[in-house]
Scaffold this motif. Structure first.
Motif, PDB file in Angstrom:
ATOM      1  N   LEU A   1       0.805  -1.222   0.000  1.00 41.26           N
ATOM      2  CA  LEU A   1       0.000   0.000   0.000  1.00 41.26           C
ATOM      3  C   LEU A   1       0.835   1.268   0.000  1.00 41.26           C
ATOM      4  O   LEU A   1       0.281   2.370   0.015  1.00 41.26           O
ATOM      5  N   GLY A   2       2.153   1.112   0.001  1.00 38.81           N
ATOM      6  CA  GLY A   2       3.025   2.274   0.005  1.00 38.81           C
ATOM      7  C   GLY A   2       3.036   3.027   1.316  1.00 38.81           C
ATOM      8  O   GLY A   2       3.288   4.244   1.343  1.00 38.81           O
ATOM      9  N   ARG A   3       2.810   2.341   2.398  1.00 34.37           N
ATOM     10  CA  ARG A   3       2.773   2.966   3.721  1.00 34.37           C
ATOM     11  C   ARG A   3       4.109   2.800   4.426  1.00 34.37           C
ATOM     12  O   ARG A   3       4.822   1.816   4.217  1.00 34.37           O
ATOM     13  N   GLY A   4       4.425   3.764   5.288  1.00 38.57           N
ATOM     14  CA  GLY A   4       5.639   3.693   6.075  1.00 38.57           C
ATOM     15  C   GLY A   4       5.423   2.912   7.356  1.00 38.57           C
ATOM     16  O   GLY A   4       4.327   2.469   7.677  1.00 38.57           O
ATOM     17  N   GLY A   5       6.524   2.767   8.087  1.00 41.14           N
ATOM     18  CA  GLY A   5       6.444   2.115   9.388  1.00 41.14           C
ATOM     19  C   GLY A   5       6.873   0.666   9.364  1.00 41.14           C
ATOM     20  O   GLY A   5       6.685  -0.059   8.384  1.00 41.14           O
ATOM     21  N   ARG A   6       7.499   0.261  10.459  1.00 39.43           N
ATOM     22  CA  ARG A   6       7.905  -1.123  10.646  1.00 39.43           C
ATOM     23  C   ARG A   6       6.826  -1.893  11.403  1.00 39.43           C
ATOM     24  O   ARG A   6       5.975  -1.303  12.065  1.00 39.43           O
ATOM     25  N   VAL A   7       6.890  -3.198  11.332  1.00 38.11           N
ATOM     26  CA  VAL A   7       6.044  -4.064  12.140  1.00 38.11           C
ATOM     27  C   VAL A   7       6.974  -4.882  13.029  1.00 38.11           C
ATOM     28  O   VAL A   7       7.812  -5.648  12.531  1.00 38.11           O
ATOM     29  N   VAL A   8       6.842  -4.682  14.333  1.00 37.38           N
ATOM     30  CA  VAL A   8       7.730  -5.311  15.311  1.00 37.38           C
ATOM     31  C   VAL A   8       6.915  -6.310  16.132  1.00 37.38           C
ATOM     32  O   VAL A   8       5.924  -5.929  16.768  1.00 37.38           O
ATOM     33  N   VAL A   9       7.321  -7.569  16.102  1.00 37.79           N
ATOM     34  CA  VAL A   9       6.599  -8.638  16.794  1.00 37.79           C
ATOM     35  C   VAL A   9       7.513  -9.254  17.839  1.00 37.79           C
ATOM     36  O   VAL A   9       8.620  -9.693  17.521  1.00 37.79           O
ATOM     37  N   MET A  10       7.040  -9.278  19.089  1.00 31.88           N
ATOM     38  CA  MET A  10       7.797  -9.955  20.142  1.00 31.88           C
ATOM     39  C   MET A  10       7.273 -11.378  20.306  1.00 31.88           C
ATOM     40  O   MET A  10       6.062 -11.612  20.298  1.00 31.88           O
ATOM     41  N   THR A  11       8.190 -12.315  20.435  1.00 30.95           N
ATOM     42  CA  THR A  11       7.825 -13.696  20.733  1.00 30.95           C
ATOM     43  C   THR A  11       8.550 -14.135  22.006  1.00 30.95           C
ATOM     44  O   THR A  11       9.564 -13.557  22.394  1.00 30.95           O
ATOM     45  N   GLY A  12       8.027 -15.173  22.628  1.00 27.36           N
ATOM     46  CA  GLY A  12       8.763 -15.813  23.697  1.00 27.36           C
ATOM     47  C   GLY A  12       9.708 -16.853  23.132  1.00 27.36           C
ATOM     48  O   GLY A  12       9.520 -17.341  22.013  1.00 27.36           O
ATOM     49  N   ASP A  13      10.739 -17.203  23.888  1.00 28.67           N
ATOM     50  CA  ASP A  13      11.641 -18.243  23.390  1.00 28.67           C
ATOM     51  C   ASP A  13      10.961 -19.609  23.397  1.00 28.67           C
ATOM     52  O   ASP A  13      11.097 -20.396  22.457  1.00 28.67           O
ATOM     53  N   GLY A  14      10.166 -19.906  24.417  1.00 24.49           N
ATOM     54  CA  GLY A  14       9.413 -21.155  24.412  1.00 24.49           C
ATOM     55  C   GLY A  14       8.397 -21.211  23.294  1.00 24.49           C
ATOM     56  O   GLY A  14       8.118 -22.276  22.738  1.00 24.49           O
ATOM     57  N   GLU A  15       7.840 -20.056  22.948  1.00 25.26           N
ATOM     58  CA  GLU A  15       6.853 -19.992  21.875  1.00 25.26           C
ATOM     59  C   GLU A  15       7.423 -20.470  20.545  1.00 25.26           C
ATOM     60  O   GLU A  15       6.675 -20.936  19.670  1.00 25.26           O
ATOM     61  N   LEU A  16       8.733 -20.389  20.381  1.00 24.33           N
ATOM     62  CA  LEU A  16       9.342 -20.807  19.117  1.00 24.33           C
ATOM     63  C   LEU A  16       9.235 -22.305  18.882  1.00 24.33           C
ATOM     64  O   LEU A  16       9.594 -22.796  17.814  1.00 24.33           O
ATOM     65  N   GLN A  17       8.717 -23.050  19.850  1.00 26.19           N
ATOM     66  CA  GLN A  17       8.452 -24.467  19.633  1.00 26.19           C
ATOM     67  C   GLN A  17       7.261 -24.683  18.700  1.00 26.19           C
ATOM     68  O   GLN A  17       7.130 -25.761  18.108  1.00 26.19           O
ATOM     69  N   GLU A  18       6.400 -23.680  18.559  1.00 26.61           N
ATOM     70  CA  GLU A  18       5.298 -23.782  17.610  1.00 26.61           C
ATOM     71  C   GLU A  18       5.856 -23.690  16.187  1.00 26.61           C
ATOM     72  O   GLU A  18       6.539 -22.725  15.829  1.00 26.61           O
ATOM     73  N   GLY A  19       5.531 -24.664  15.366  1.00 23.66           N
ATOM     74  CA  GLY A  19       6.116 -24.744  14.038  1.00 23.66           C
ATOM     75  C   GLY A  19       5.762 -23.603  13.117  1.00 23.66           C
ATOM     76  O   GLY A  19       6.517 -23.285  12.185  1.00 23.66           O
ATOM     77  N   GLN A  20       4.626 -22.946  13.332  1.00 21.91           N
ATOM     78  CA  GLN A  20       4.228 -21.857  12.453  1.00 21.91           C
ATOM     79  C   GLN A  20       5.256 -20.732  12.454  1.00 21.91           C
ATOM     80  O   GLN A  20       5.423 -20.042  11.443  1.00 21.91           O
ATOM     81  N   ASN A  21       5.961 -20.534  13.565  1.00 19.69           N
ATOM     82  CA  ASN A  21       7.005 -19.505  13.609  1.00 19.69           C
ATOM     83  C   ASN A  21       8.048 -19.738  12.523  1.00 19.69           C
ATOM     84  O   ASN A  21       8.484 -18.798  11.851  1.00 19.69           O
ATOM     85  N   TRP A  22       8.434 -20.987  12.333  1.00 19.48           N
ATOM     86  CA  TRP A  22       9.505 -21.290  11.389  1.00 19.48           C
ATOM     87  C   TRP A  22       9.007 -21.185   9.945  1.00 19.48           C
ATOM     88  O   TRP A  22       9.780 -20.834   9.042  1.00 19.48           O
TER      89      TRP A  22
END
Length: 632
Positions: free
Chosen positions: A146-167
């Motif tokens: 859409l030609g918009r500015g700004g970053r998207v910053v997502v915080m995760t937990g380290d244990g949460e990285l066991q969910e395969g969707q992250n990868w």
């Protein structure tokens, strides 16, 4: 409440100026008060993340300057979600959330126990783990498109990285060149109550993320100078490359006895400050420690009384915030029964998704470690592993929260069932209550999801005796898969049942003359009995634990004397017990009273009343129907 609750007012945050460590401690103090007032919440993860959250919102991101509706704003949200008390406290410090609303954490009309976009400053719903990076990638891709500015910053937990969707998200973001996506891993090294490396080791996380094509830096997540340098490094990275910060943090940061590793050692190897509100003694110790450190910089710190902020309306009303309960926990009875069966049956293997304490199966892990498999936060992997175990002749008993297990792993359950093997699924935290964590944790679609799978029997016990009996039936007698829905909280009353198991048949708990009410589980059976007591002799109450299996002859006889049939669902009105009874009754009218729409977040009494499922509301609804029929 015995302790005095006081918040740091919004004006005091302005006096802190740009002292980010001070502001983070001020947010910790207010988050602590909010969780204590709510009676539940997550402090350990909130405290580990708060330096990062404060650094982002006060210094790094543009959202405070541009506004929370500006299309070019930076977007920040936490995928793990349960750290939201800290984010709410930060949003209060920025003037986005009022003090009055902060004090209504986990209350009806207040703040949900997990992030919800209906709250100002919340950019995404989260709480069911593993979805945030994919959602953030979608936001970042859309900004670019859409030609918009700004970053998207997502915080995760380290244990949460066991969910395969992250990868999947890590791989796709690099492949698609979504360089305006930033990931921050809160690497506090603890999951719900045990070290991440014990449950499922992440290994060299920095190298892993680099191998996916991300630009990666690592720093101390509590050192604001180090955070500033790390964020500068990310900004300087190639535009088309997604960026990741691995922030080494301490769970419970800011309160000495909550900090890892001290708290882990003091807890005998388990961390006790992940969830729940501290008792009065520990609250006062934690609050005093935080205030003492804050007053080193602001010696004349002003505080506001929570009671004064809320006024008389903030105190629990009779029947709203106060709820009669017993010391019976169906979940505890399940844990005891399962431990007995593990001792008796060598083929039984117990699987867990990092919820051993909540699911009351920790004793099996400790006493029978060879029969216990800790899979981590990975429900799909857990169910498919169980399918493999079953193909080799073992009997797996799979444990997780109902909202995650039945929905996230539904395709895997379907696949397992199609092989004709047998698995027992324990669906903890089933139903509307407790309602404080919000809709991500309230499981109100699991019956419909599993009832459509052939050869799966779904049942929910009403008390400890029935829990023992149903689990033993599931293990020893059931021909196919069994899904047991289990209430996680205390039973509101003791229900007189001996636990006799007759598949497809229920038990009359209270005689009545004009209407029959079918219900299940300790929560709604209590409300049904309360309604019947208010109605005198008009309503008969039947406990029906079999949610998708009905003995047609028994049912026909049970309803024959009554013109009005009601079914109380601890579930959506569609796809639950009501639909099973309707099919069996072949045309007889019945009224299903369930959780309509999105479930309410609040105290148990608030949520039940909101949905018209408390005893008084049910009595009125039943009386209205009977009055319309009789002309009374």
């Amino acid at each position: 409440m015995a302790v005095t609750l006081q918040l740091i007012p919004r004006a005091e945050f302005d006096r802190a100026r740009d002292d980010l460590a001070l502001i983070a401690d001020m947010c910790r103090a207010n988050g602590l008060v909010a969780v204590k007032r709510a009676g539940s919440g997550h402090l350990g993860s909130s405290f580990s993340a708060l330096d990062i959250v404060v650094h982002l919102l006060w210094r790094e991101l543009n959202v405070a300057q541009l506004g929370w509706e500006h299309s070019d704003r930076d977007v920040f949200f936490s995928s793990k979600g349960h750290d939201v008390p800290g984010l709410y406290a930060a949003l209060h410090g920025l003037g986005v959330i009022s003090a009055e609303r902060l004090l209504r954490l986990r209350r009806l009309g207040g703040l949900d126990g997990h992030p919800d976009v209906g709250v100002p400053g919340i950019e995404a719903n989260s709480g069911s783990l593993g979805m945030g990076l994919s959602k953030g990638r979608g936001m970042a891709w859309a900004k670019r498109f859409l030609g918009r500015g700004g970053r998207v910053v997502v915080m995760t937990g380290d244990g949460e990285l066991q969910e395969g969707q992250n990868w999947e998200a890590f791989a796709a973001a690099a492949h698609q060149g979504v360089g305006n996506l930033w990931a921050i891993v809160d690497r506090n090294e603890l999951q719900s109550d045990r070290p991440t490396e014990e449950i499922l080791a992440l290994g060299d996380l920095e190298s892993k993320l680099r191998s996916f094509g991300w630009h990666v830096v690592t720093c101390d997540g509590h050192d604001h100078d180090a955070l500033a340098l790390a964020f500068g490094d990310l900004r300087a990275a190639p535009q088309e490359t997604p960026k990741a910060l691995i922030a080494n943090t301490i769970k419970g940061r800011g309160v000495s006895f909550m900090e890892h590793p001290v708290a882990l050692r003091d807890g005998g190897g388990t961390y006790r400050w992940h969830a729940g509100a501290p008792d009065d003694e520990h609250f006062e110790r934690a609050h005093a420690e935080l205030l003492a450190r804050i007053r080193e910089s602001l010696p004349d710190l002003q505080l506001e009384s929570a009671r004064a902020l809320e006024g008389a309306a903030g105190e629990p009303e009779s029947g709203i915030g106060v709820r009669r309960v017993t010391d019976e926990y169906v979940a505890a009875a399940y844990g005891d029964a399962l431990r007995q069966l593990v001792d008796e049956r060598p083929e039984l293997v117990v699987l867990d998704a990092d919820l051993a304490s909540d699911c009351r199966i920790r004793t099996i892990e400790l006493e029978q470690p060879s029969r216990f498999v800790e899979v981590g936060i990975a429900e799909q992997d857990m169910v498919s592993m169980a399918a493999g175990l079953a193909r080799q002749g073992l009997l797996p008993v799979v444990n997780s929260f109902a909202s995650f297990l039945a929905s996230r792993a539904n395709e895997q359950i379907y696949n397992q069932a199609s092989e004709g093997t047998k698995v027992v699924y324990a669906l903890h935290y089933a139903g509307l209550i407790p309602a404080g964590p919000g809709k991500s944790h309230q499981s109100l679609r699991d019956i419909s999801l599993l009832a459509a799978v052939p050869n799966v029997t779904i049942a929910q016990p009403a008390n400890s005796a029935e829990t023992h009996a149903l689990l033993r039936w599931a293990v020893e007698d059931a021909a196919g898969d069994v899904a047991l829905r289990l209430a996680i909280g205390p039973s509101p009353r003791r229900i007189d049942l001996i636990g006799e198991v007759v598949p497809g048949r229920g038990t009359v708990l209270r005689e009545g003359s004009d209407a029959v009410v079918f219900a299940y589980g300790p929560v709604l059976l209590h409300e049904a009995l309360s309604a019947a007591e208010l109605l005198g002799t008009l309503a008969q109450v039947v406990n029906m634990p079999w949610l998708n299996r009905v003995d047609a002859s028994w049912l026909a006889e049970a309803v024959e004397p009554f013109d009005e049939i009601f079914v109380l669902e601890d579930h959506a009105p569609v796809g639950g017990l009501g639909d099973s009874l309707r099919r069996s009754l072949a045309g007889r009218a019945l009224t299903v009273l369930g959780v309509e729409g999105w479930p309410a977040c609040g105290t148990p009494a608030e949520a039940l009343r909101f949905h018209g499922l408390d005893g008084a509301s049910l009595a009125d609804r039943i009386a209205l129907a009977l009055g319309a029929r009789t002309g009374l």
